[in-house]
Design a protein around this motif. Structure first.
Motif, PDB file in Angstrom:
ATOM      1  N   UNK A   1       0.789  -1.228   0.000  1.00  0.00           N
ATOM      2  CA  UNK A   1       0.000   0.000   0.000  1.00  0.00           C
ATOM      3  C   UNK A   1       0.825   1.283   0.000  1.00  0.00           C
ATOM      4  N   UNK A   2       2.133   1.208   0.205  1.00  0.00           N
ATOM      5  CA  UNK A   2       3.018   2.378   0.240  1.00  0.00           C
ATOM      6  C   UNK A   2       2.489   3.469   1.168  1.00  0.00           C
ATOM      7  N   UNK A   3       2.175   3.059   2.372  1.00  0.00           N
ATOM      8  CA  UNK A   3       1.679   3.956   3.404  1.00  0.00           C
ATOM      9  C   UNK A   3       2.798   4.210   4.398  1.00  0.00           C
ATOM     10  N   UNK A   4       3.281   5.437   4.490  1.00  0.00           N
ATOM     11  CA  UNK A   4       4.362   5.678   5.445  1.00  0.00           C
ATOM     12  C   UNK A   4       3.866   5.534   6.886  1.00  0.00           C
ATOM     13  N   UNK A   5       4.535   4.658   7.621  1.00  0.00           N
ATOM     14  CA  UNK A   5       4.242   4.519   9.049  1.00  0.00           C
ATOM     15  C   UNK A   5       5.557   4.670   9.803  1.00  0.00           C
ATOM     16  N   UNK A   6       5.452   4.921  11.089  1.00  0.00           N
ATOM     17  CA  UNK A   6       6.629   5.101  11.926  1.00  0.00           C
ATOM     18  C   UNK A   6       6.619   4.106  13.074  1.00  0.00           C
ATOM     19  N   UNK A   7       7.791   3.597  13.362  1.00  0.00           N
ATOM     20  CA  UNK A   7       8.014   2.787  14.554  1.00  0.00           C
ATOM     21  C   UNK A   7       8.848   3.655  15.490  1.00  0.00           C
ATOM     22  N   UNK A   8       8.319   3.941  16.677  1.00  0.00           N
ATOM     23  CA  UNK A   8       9.018   4.802  17.631  1.00  0.00           C
ATOM     24  C   UNK A   8       9.053   4.121  18.999  1.00  0.00           C
ATOM     25  N   UNK A   9      10.154   4.361  19.723  1.00  0.00           N
ATOM     26  CA  UNK A   9      10.261   3.774  21.052  1.00  0.00           C
ATOM     27  C   UNK A   9       9.242   4.413  21.979  1.00  0.00           C
ATOM     28  N   UNK A  10       8.559   3.593  22.744  1.00  0.00           N
ATOM     29  CA  UNK A  10       7.588   4.063  23.722  1.00  0.00           C
ATOM     30  C   UNK A  10       8.303   4.610  24.950  1.00  0.00           C
ATOM     31  N   UNK A  11       7.842   5.717  25.437  1.00  0.00           N
ATOM     32  CA  UNK A  11       8.386   6.284  26.675  1.00  0.00           C
ATOM     33  C   UNK A  11       7.575   5.825  27.882  1.00  0.00           C
ATOM     34  N   UNK A  12       6.355   5.445  27.662  1.00  0.00           N
ATOM     35  CA  UNK A  12       5.499   4.967  28.738  1.00  0.00           C
ATOM     36  C   UNK A  12       4.885   3.637  28.313  1.00  0.00           C
ATOM     37  N   UNK A  13       4.441   2.821  29.214  1.00  0.00           N
ATOM     38  CA  UNK A  13       4.584   3.013  30.657  1.00  0.00           C
ATOM     39  C   UNK A  13       6.012   2.747  31.097  1.00  0.00           C
ATOM     40  N   UNK A  14       6.435   3.480  32.099  1.00  0.00           N
ATOM     41  CA  UNK A  14       7.768   3.280  32.634  1.00  0.00           C
ATOM     42  C   UNK A  14       7.740   2.088  33.582  1.00  0.00           C
ATOM     43  N   UNK A  15       8.741   1.251  33.444  1.00  0.00           N
ATOM     44  CA  UNK A  15       8.894   0.112  34.336  1.00  0.00           C
ATOM     45  C   UNK A  15      10.282   0.136  34.909  1.00  0.00           C
ATOM     46  N   UNK A  16      10.446  -0.450  36.059  1.00  0.00           N
ATOM     47  CA  UNK A  16      11.769  -0.422  36.695  1.00  0.00           C
ATOM     48  C   UNK A  16      12.658  -1.532  36.223  1.00  0.00           C
TER      49      UNK A  16
END
Length: 144
Positions: A129-144
């Motif tokens: 489909x040539x649809x630009x999508x982004x993979x980004x690192x999640x900042x939440x939820x934060x875990x220890x």
């Protein structure tokens, strides 16, 4: 090496394909990391319940890919990539993954692999489909 043990290479390969670590396999089987490393290297046989769990995880993986593709078709353009199993499990996405064997479910390796599969599909200018999508690192939820 018995005939059954020789076929365990397929399960070890499935673990690699899904991006599972030895620790993930140990969690699925309810055994030690060392035993997981032994079965992944072919020194020991995969327990039958672990084999069943891996096939269930492969089925879940394919379902997640289908769901992510549906999200892209519906307009989703950003997928969050989680850093750890704990972060994934604490996220809304984690609720989608069922338990696997003796593990809670929700493994970052198969999730990332599914997300990349969808990324490739969505951005394929020749066949997809040539649809630009982004993979980004999640900042939440934060875990220890």
């Amino acid at each position: 090496m018995d005939g059954q043990h020789r076929h365990d290479a397929a399960y070890a390969t499935m673990c690699s394909y899904l991006g599972l670590s030895a620790r993930d396999v140990a969690e699925i089987g309810g055994f030690s990391d060392r035993f997981a490393r032994d079965i992944l290297s072919g020194r020991k046989s995969f327990p039958q319940d672990t084999k069943v769990g891996l096939f269930q995880l492969l089925k879940d993986y394919k379902t997640i890919i289908d769901a992510m593709k549906a999200d892209v078709r519906a307009g989703e353009r950003v997928f969050y990539i989680y850093r750890t199993n704990e972060q994934l499990r604490a996220s809304p996405v984690g609720d989608v993954w069922p338990s696997v064997g003796k593990a809670k479910g929700g493994f970052v390796g198969p999730y990332r692999s599914a997300a990349f599969e969808v990324y490739q599909w969505a951005t394929d200018v020749v066949n997809g489909p040539a649809t630009p999508i982004n993979l980004v690192f999640a900042e939440t939820p934060q875990t220890s």
